[in-house]
Structure formats: C-alpha cells, structure tokens
Write a protein that holds these residues in place. Structure first.
Motif, PDB file in Angstrom:
ATOM      1  N   VAL A 304       0.749  -1.075  -0.113  1.00  6.85           N
ATOM      2  CA  VAL A 304      -0.097  -0.014  -0.163  1.00  6.85           C
ATOM      3  C   VAL A 304       1.020   1.346   0.008  1.00  6.85           C
ATOM      4  CG1 VAL A 304      -1.875   1.148   1.305  1.00  6.85           C
ATOM      5  CG2 VAL A 304      -1.861  -1.095   1.340  1.00  6.85           C
ATOM      6  N   LEU A 305       0.678   2.205  -0.803  1.00  8.07           N
ATOM      7  CA  LEU A 305       1.341   3.436  -0.767  1.00  8.07           C
ATOM      8  C   LEU A 305       0.368   4.287  -0.177  1.00  8.07           C
ATOM      9  CD1 LEU A 305       3.204   5.337  -1.743  1.00  8.07           C
ATOM     10  CD2 LEU A 305       2.321   5.520  -4.085  1.00  8.07           C
ATOM     11  N   CYS A 306       0.504   4.760   1.131  1.00  5.11           N
ATOM     12  CA  CYS A 306      -0.307   5.868   1.789  1.00  5.11           C
ATOM     13  C   CYS A 306      -0.633   6.760   1.007  1.00  5.11           C
ATOM     14  CB  CYS A 306       0.136   5.987   3.173  1.00  5.11           C
ATOM     15  SG  CYS A 306       0.261   4.336   4.042  1.00  5.11           S
ATOM     16  N   CYS A 307       0.483   7.714   0.838  1.00  2.52           N
ATOM     17  CA  CYS A 307       0.087   8.986  -0.025  1.00  2.52           C
ATOM     18  C   CYS A 307       1.860   9.133  -0.781  1.00  2.52           C
ATOM     19  CB  CYS A 307      -0.053   9.984   1.020  1.00  2.52           C
ATOM     20  SG  CYS A 307       0.996  10.458   2.358  1.00  2.52           S
ATOM     21  N   HIS A 308       1.770  10.278  -1.475  1.00  2.00           N
ATOM     22  CA  HIS A 308       2.851  10.580  -2.254  1.00  2.00           C
ATOM     23  C   HIS A 308       2.626  12.048  -2.765  1.00  2.00           C
ATOM     24  CE1 HIS A 308       2.029  10.051  -6.405  1.00  2.00           C
ATOM     25  NE2 HIS A 308       1.118   9.137  -6.114  1.00  2.00           N
ATOM     26  N   GLY A 309       3.867  12.627  -2.945  1.00  3.24           N
ATOM     27  CA  GLY A 309       3.504  14.107  -3.521  1.00  3.24           C
ATOM     28  C   GLY A 309       4.900  14.657  -3.603  1.00  3.24           C
ATOM     29  N   GLU A 310       4.932  15.939  -4.167  1.00  3.95           N
ATOM     30  CA  GLU A 310       5.986  16.855  -4.263  1.00  3.95           C
ATOM     31  C   GLU A 310       6.090  17.611  -2.946  1.00  3.95           C
ATOM     32  OE1 GLU A 310       6.922  19.652  -7.527  1.00  3.95           O
ATOM     33  OE2 GLU A 310       7.790  18.071  -8.451  1.00  3.95           O
ATOM     34  N   LEU A 311       7.015  17.652  -2.350  1.00  2.00           N
ATOM     35  CA  LEU A 311       7.465  18.727  -1.380  1.00  2.00           C
ATOM     36  C   LEU A 311       8.814  19.407  -1.464  1.00  2.00           C
ATOM     37  CD1 LEU A 311       6.579  16.658   1.663  1.00  2.00           C
ATOM     38  CD2 LEU A 311       5.039  18.402   0.698  1.00  2.00           C
ATOM     39  N   ASN A 402       2.515  22.709  -0.063  1.00  2.00           N
ATOM     40  CA  ASN A 402       2.274  24.293  -0.743  1.00  2.00           C
ATOM     41  C   ASN A 402       1.057  25.103  -0.006  1.00  2.00           C
ATOM     42  OD1 ASN A 402       0.211  22.131  -1.221  1.00  2.00           O
ATOM     43  ND2 ASN A 402      -0.464  23.178  -3.124  1.00  2.00           N
ATOM     44  N   ASP A 403       0.394  24.269   0.876  1.00  2.00           N
ATOM     45  CA  ASP A 403      -0.536  25.150   1.664  1.00  2.00           C
ATOM     46  C   ASP A 403      -0.779  24.503   2.989  1.00  2.00           C
ATOM     47  OD1 ASP A 403      -2.326  23.152   1.117  1.00  2.00           O
ATOM     48  OD2 ASP A 403      -3.198  24.240  -0.771  1.00  2.00           O
ATOM     49  N   THR A 404      -1.757  25.003   4.062  1.00  2.00           N
ATOM     50  CA  THR A 404      -1.889  24.476   5.138  1.00  2.00           C
ATOM     51  C   THR A 404      -2.615  23.158   5.082  1.00  2.00           C
ATOM     52  OG1 THR A 404      -1.953  26.822   6.078  1.00  2.00           O
ATOM     53  CG2 THR A 404      -3.132  25.073   7.261  1.00  2.00           C
ATOM     54  N   PHE A 405      -3.673  23.092   4.216  1.00  2.00           N
ATOM     55  CA  PHE A 405      -4.531  21.762   3.888  1.00  2.00           C
ATOM     56  C   PHE A 405      -3.500  20.723   3.527  1.00  2.00           C
ATOM     57  CE2 PHE A 405      -6.710  18.859   1.262  1.00  2.00           C
ATOM     58  CZ  PHE A 405      -7.827  18.535   2.261  1.00  2.00           C
ATOM     59  N   ASN A 406      -2.707  20.905   2.642  1.00  2.00           N
ATOM     60  CA  ASN A 406      -1.707  19.847   2.135  1.00  2.00           C
ATOM     61  C   ASN A 406      -0.732  19.572   3.191  1.00  2.00           C
ATOM     62  OD1 ASN A 406       1.218  19.848   0.084  1.00  2.00           O
ATOM     63  ND2 ASN A 406      -0.535  18.364  -0.257  1.00  2.00           N
ATOM     64  N   LYS A 407      -0.163  20.328   4.108  1.00  2.00           N
ATOM     65  CA  LYS A 407       0.492  20.149   5.329  1.00  2.00           C
ATOM     66  C   LYS A 407      -0.177  19.380   6.252  1.00  2.00           C
ATOM     67  CE  LYS A 407       2.740  22.326   9.441  1.00  2.00           C
ATOM     68  NZ  LYS A 407       3.084  23.584   9.835  1.00  2.00           N
ATOM     69  N   GLN A 408      -1.429  19.524   6.367  1.00  5.33           N
ATOM     70  CA  GLN A 408      -2.219  18.758   7.420  1.00  5.33           C
ATOM     71  C   GLN A 408      -2.400  17.481   6.846  1.00  5.33           C
ATOM     72  OE1 GLN A 408      -3.108  20.515  10.396  1.00  5.33           O
ATOM     73  NE2 GLN A 408      -3.562  17.869  10.792  1.00  5.33           N
ATOM     74  N   GLN A 409      -2.636  17.394   5.746  1.00  9.50           N
ATOM     75  CA  GLN A 409      -2.656  15.891   5.213  1.00  9.50           C
ATOM     76  C   GLN A 409      -1.565  15.105   5.451  1.00  9.50           C
ATOM     77  OE1 GLN A 409      -5.739  14.626   3.644  1.00  9.50           O
ATOM     78  NE2 GLN A 409      -6.388  16.591   4.770  1.00  9.50           N
ATOM     79  N   TRP A 410      -0.418  15.610   5.219  1.00 10.46           N
ATOM     80  CA  TRP A 410       0.830  14.742   5.241  1.00 10.46           C
ATOM     81  C   TRP A 410       1.126  14.600   6.811  1.00 10.46           C
ATOM     82  CZ3 TRP A 410       4.075  12.258   2.283  1.00 10.46           C
ATOM     83  CH2 TRP A 410       3.993  12.716   1.039  1.00 10.46           C
ATOM     84  N   LEU A 411       0.665  15.528   7.859  1.00  9.89           N
ATOM     85  CA  LEU A 411       0.742  15.171   8.854  1.00  9.89           C
ATOM     86  C   LEU A 411      -0.061  13.913   9.546  1.00  9.89           C
ATOM     87  CD1 LEU A 411       1.132  18.875  10.503  1.00  9.89           C
ATOM     88  CD2 LEU A 411       3.105  17.250  10.240  1.00  9.89           C
ATOM     89  N   ASN A 412      -1.284  14.124   9.134  1.00  9.68           N
ATOM     90  CA  ASN A 412      -2.413  13.296   9.560  1.00  9.68           C
ATOM     91  C   ASN A 412      -1.663  11.660   8.875  1.00  9.68           C
ATOM     92  OD1 ASN A 412      -3.958  14.693  10.532  1.00  9.68           O
ATOM     93  ND2 ASN A 412      -5.203  15.269   8.829  1.00  9.68           N
ATOM     94  N   CYS A 413      -1.054  11.591   7.694  1.00  7.70           N
ATOM     95  CA  CYS A 413      -1.108  10.511   7.066  1.00  7.70           C
ATOM     96  C   CYS A 413       0.175   9.715   7.735  1.00  7.70           C
ATOM     97  CB  CYS A 413      -0.670  10.583   5.651  1.00  7.70           C
ATOM     98  SG  CYS A 413      -2.052  10.907   4.675  1.00  7.70           S
ATOM     99  N   ILE A 414       1.265  10.593   8.038  1.00  6.97           N
ATOM    100  CA  ILE A 414       2.401  10.276   8.792  1.00  6.97           C
ATOM    101  C   ILE A 414       2.034   9.727  10.151  1.00  6.97           C
ATOM    102  CG2 ILE A 414       4.593  10.824   9.674  1.00  6.97           C
ATOM    103  CD1 ILE A 414       4.938  12.653   7.245  1.00  6.97           C
ATOM    104  N   CYS A 465       4.410  21.910  -5.129  1.00  8.47           N
ATOM    105  CA  CYS A 465       4.435  21.156  -3.700  1.00  8.47           C
ATOM    106  C   CYS A 465       3.098  20.503  -3.614  1.00  8.47           C
ATOM    107  CB  CYS A 465       4.740  22.311  -2.539  1.00  8.47           C
ATOM    108  SG  CYS A 465       5.862  23.443  -3.121  1.00  8.47           S
ATOM    109  N   SER A 466       2.565  19.871  -4.511  1.00  7.79           N
ATOM    110  CA  SER A 466       1.393  19.222  -4.238  1.00  7.79           C
ATOM    111  C   SER A 466       1.549  17.825  -3.716  1.00  7.79           C
ATOM    112  CB  SER A 466       0.466  19.092  -5.649  1.00  7.79           C
ATOM    113  OG  SER A 466       1.211  18.007  -6.511  1.00  7.79           O
ATOM    114  N   MET A 467       0.347  17.439  -3.034  1.00  7.70           N
ATOM    115  CA  MET A 467       0.543  16.162  -2.439  1.00  7.70           C
ATOM    116  C   MET A 467      -0.515  15.208  -3.359  1.00  7.70           C
ATOM    117  SD  MET A 467      -1.035  14.866   1.207  1.00  7.70           S
ATOM    118  CE  MET A 467      -0.984  13.118   1.832  1.00  7.70           C
TER     119      MET A 467
END
Length: 496
Positions: A304-311, A402-414, A465-467
């Motif tokens: 499973v790939l939980c998430c991926h994207g550009e940072l 790239n934005d607050t929402f995107n950052k929050q998604q990364w924090l939640n997933c990790i 910087c999209s997720m």
C-alpha cells in the motif's frame, strides 16, 4: 484604369492583385440591376464562409461556445398529470431512479465520445501508436456494452407514463458485472503516467488542445473522460441509497435495494484494494537506487502506498516523497530511459523510528543564512520536519507543503502510518499526538476532523508542492481512525 459602356452599365476596371471591378450604373434601369446584383451578392456571401477569415481550428479564432449537458428531471420529462397523482415521496423516488437511468445514458455517451473523438483519430493520424493507445484507454471499450445492458433493462421496466415500479432485482443481477472494472481501474496509474509523458510531444499536445477548445469536450480534457468510469463506480452506493431512502418499508424493492448496496460496496472495496496495490507496484518499480545499501526490505514488502507528492526542502529543492506502509522514502524525480523515475535522495526512513515535528510558520530559515532572513514570509510557511536516528545513522529533513491543508494531510498520514506500525509491534502506548513520539511544536494542535477528498485531482498539471491524494473511500473511512483503534492501516489513495 479602363472605361467602357455595356447595356445600362458604365464600368471602370481597376487592375489590382484581387482583380476587383468597380461599376456605376449610367441609367435608372442600371440602378435597378445594381440593386438586384447587391441582393445576389449578399445571399452568396452569407451562404459561403469567408475564405480569408480565421479557420475554426485557428489559435486566434474566437472561443467556441461550450456544449453543455442539460440536467433532466423525471417530473419535467414525463406527464405532469401523472406526477400530481403521486405522493411527494414517490415523486422523489422516481426522480432518484431516473437519475440512475440518465446517468447511465450520459456515461455511455461519454465513453463513446472518448473513443470516437480521441482514440480513433489519434490512431488514424499516427499521433500515438496502437500499443500506447491501448495502454492509455485500457479496457474502456468493454465497459460500453456493460452499461448499455443496464440502461436497456431500466428502460424495459419503465411504464408508458414514465414511472418505474421496481429496480432492485435488476440491480442485484447486474451489479456483479462491475467486477470487470478491476482491470480498468488498476491500469489508471500507468495510463495517466504515459499520457502525461506523451503530452511532451507537440503533436499530442496540439491535438488534445484543439479537442479541449471544441464544443463537444465541454471543457473536459482527455483524462477527465478516461476517469469518468471510476467516478461513476464510486457513485453507485450513493445513488442506490437515495432510491432506498424514498422507498416505503412495505415496498418489495426495499430488500433488493439493501442487497444491491451491499454488493456494490463489496465490489468498490475490492477494486479499491487492488487499485492501491497496483499503484504501489507501479511506483516501486520506478525507484532508482544509487547504491545497494539504499534498498530496503520494507519497501519490497509494501503493498500500500499511503500517500505521495512533491514537497520542497528548506533550500528550495523539489523532492518527491513516498509514504509506504512502514517506510518513508524521499526521492528526486528524474528521467531514465524516457520514463519518469524517482531516484532516492537519502536512505529510507523506517516509520517505527521516525520523529515528526510540526513547525510553526517562520520557524525555518531558507538557505540557512541571509537568504532566509530577507526572504518573503510566504516562503517560510507550511513546514514540518521528519528526522531519524539509529546508531551512527541520522537524518533530518525540513519539508514544505504548498498550503496549510496539504501540510495537514501529510501530518495526518504520517501519524496514522506510525501509529499503525507501533500498534503492530505492541508499542501503541508509546504514540501520543501530543507526546514525545511525534515531538510537535509547542502550542500546535491540529484539527482531527474528517478530511474528505471526494475527487481525484483531474488537472494535467500539478503544483510544485502538491500532495497526490484521491478519495479516501466512499465515506472517507481511511483517513481519521487513529484515535480509537489500532486496526489495519487506512490509507490515502494517491493519484498520478
């Protein structure tokens, strides 16, 4: 200039590159003839296009009107007198059934359009090879007769007045056929990647742009059309629930509808799982290792790939980050053998040893010196830090979303991935969203509400910087269930 008289005309001939004649009537009869001639010229000019005007496919042509699909209601399509004889609840039920039927009709039209307006012309004009088109379009052709069958059955049970009494038995018998979506959805990751790569060919890009500017496309690009089947698949449970909601308890259709909902939910869950595994394999195959020591068994065993994207890191370097089940992999996108691949930037970080820190805006300096001191405030927002230390090995990465929402998604997933790993190893008590395991910044508390991502990203270009995330199952059950249980890992599906 040459002057001569003929019948009632006095004619001056002006030689020019267009061979233009200028005439002037010399008598009343000539004036009448001139009026007739003007009318004749006017009619001809309206019936024939201006040969010197802009072509409809010209880049400078005025934008054409978009062909919009009108939404239809059952109550507006059929006899109003019949509607007045039905209760409000029954009318809503008929509307829901009609929406199901109309959606099938629209889907069939779009699938046929994708083949006729995109696949066939690109094959005939040799814009792409047959093998490339087969990879991009997958099993699209096989889906058309599948939905034509359902539409035919729904029309057969529709009464002359437009009402439909029972749809449950039809759905129970037809829905298992949707298992054939397995291969189509599993192919989408590779299809999208190939399509994006082929857009670098100016012939492909030019053809797709012309289609996008044409009225038939409704301002949708090719990938929008190719993604319509997946969007339709995940919409079936919602459509069936709406029909069930307006079905009386004593209606025999209720039991069949409940059974149909269970069937489609099982099919969607199974396809969702297989699609996730297919995506995970796709990206694992495109990882490039600079040395053997970078290879990690945790990557190989991931399904499973939980998430991926550009940072970006604090030096502004673009990184592509992959969060697998048990390991975080930081890479840089490179081109290898004309394919987009991902070269490992640092050693993979096991989730069980990873430390996550939410950084407040302004806490990170860019470049580490005067550059950071005088940089724009926008460039020092939305950072978080991941670090790892095991013996002599250690890493620290400050990553910017790239934005607050995107950052929050990364924090939640990790956090979610880390908790799942700790639960599996019997260290669930070690993890606390406010404790030392995550090491958050002082005073920072992120909202724990449900994150609903209901659509894949359908744009062709991603932000720097999209997720890459897509819908988190139908009811977003895969995103936020770390507060009360340590069950199987729930993942955010990624889009290409």
């Amino acid at each position: 200039m040459v002057e001569f008289h003929h019948n009632h005309w006095q004619v001056w001939l002006f030689p020019s590159k267009f061979g233009v004649f200028m005439c002037c009537p010399a008598s009343p009869a000539g004036q009448m003839e001139l009026r007739k001639t003007r009318r004749s010229i006017s009619f001809r000019s309206e019936s024939r296009p201006d040969l010197l005007g802009p072509r409809p496919w010209s880049r400078n042509a005025a934008p054409s009107s978009t062909k919009r699909r009108d939404s239809k209601l059952w109550s507006e399509t059929f006899d109003v007198c019949v509607n007045q004889m039905l209760t409000s609840k029954e009318i809503k039920r008929q509307e829901a059934i009609f929406e199901l039927s109309q959606g099938e009709e629209d889907l069939i039209e779009d699938l046929k359009l994708a083949k006729k307006a995109y696949h066939d012309p690109m094959l005939k004009l040799s814009i792409m090879t047959e093998q490339e088109l087969n990879q991009i379009f997958g099993t699209l052709d096989s889906l058309i007769p599948l939905h034509e069958d359902l539409l035919s059955q729904l029309r057969d049970v529709r009464k002359p007045d437009g009402s439909t009494e029972h749809v449950g038995p039809i759905l129970v018998g037809w829905l298992p056929c949707l298992s054939s979506y397995d291969s189509y959805c599993s192919n989408q990751v590779a299809a999208k990647a190939l399509l994006d790569h082929k857009k670098q060919d100016h012939r492909v890009q030019d053809f797709l742009q012309r289609c996008l500017e044409s009225p038939f496309s409704r301002k949708l690009d090719l990938w929008n059309f190719l993604d319509i089947p997946r969007s339709r698949l995940v919409k079936y449970p919602l459509l069936l629930r709406e029909i069930l909601r307006h079905t009386p308890n004593d209606n025999p259709d209720q039991q069949h509808l409940e059974e149909a909902i269970n069937i489609i939910q099982g099919i969607v869950a199974e396809i969702n799982t297989k699609t996730g595994e297919s995506e995970c394999r796709y990206y694992k195959e495109r990882l490039l290792y600079l040395e053997e020591g970078q290879k990690d068994s945790l990557i190989d065993s991931s399904k499973v790939l939980c998430c991926h994207g550009e940072l970006k890191n604090n030096r502004g370097v673009k990184l592509h980050v992959f969060l697998f089940q048990e390991v975080l992999v930081i890479t840089r996108a490179v081109t290898h053998n004309e394919q987009l691949c991902y070269q490992l930037y640092r050693q993979p970080i096991p989730m069980k040893d990873l430390l996550l820190e939410d950084l407040q805006d302004g806490e990170v300096r860019l470049g580490g010196s005067l550059r950071g001191a005088f940089s724009n405030n926008e460039r020092i927002k939305n950072f978080f830090r991941v670090s790892f230390k095991n013996g002599s090995q250690s890493q620290t990465h400050s990553l910017q979303a790239n934005d607050t929402f995107n950052k929050q998604q990364w924090l939640n997933c990790i956090r979610q991935a880390k908790e799942t790993v700790l639960c599996a190893t019997g260290r669930a008590g070690v993890l606390d969203p406010e404790g030392p395991c995550l090491d958050p910044a002082p005073g920072s508390r992120e909202p724990r509400g449900e994150a609903k991502l209901e659509q894949m990203d359908q744009s062709d270009s991603e932000s720097d910087c999209s997720m890459d995330t897509s819908e988190v199952s139908l009811d977003c059950e895969r995103m936020e269930q770390t507060d009360s249980s340590c069950g199987p890992s729930r993942h955010v599906e990624s889009n290409v």
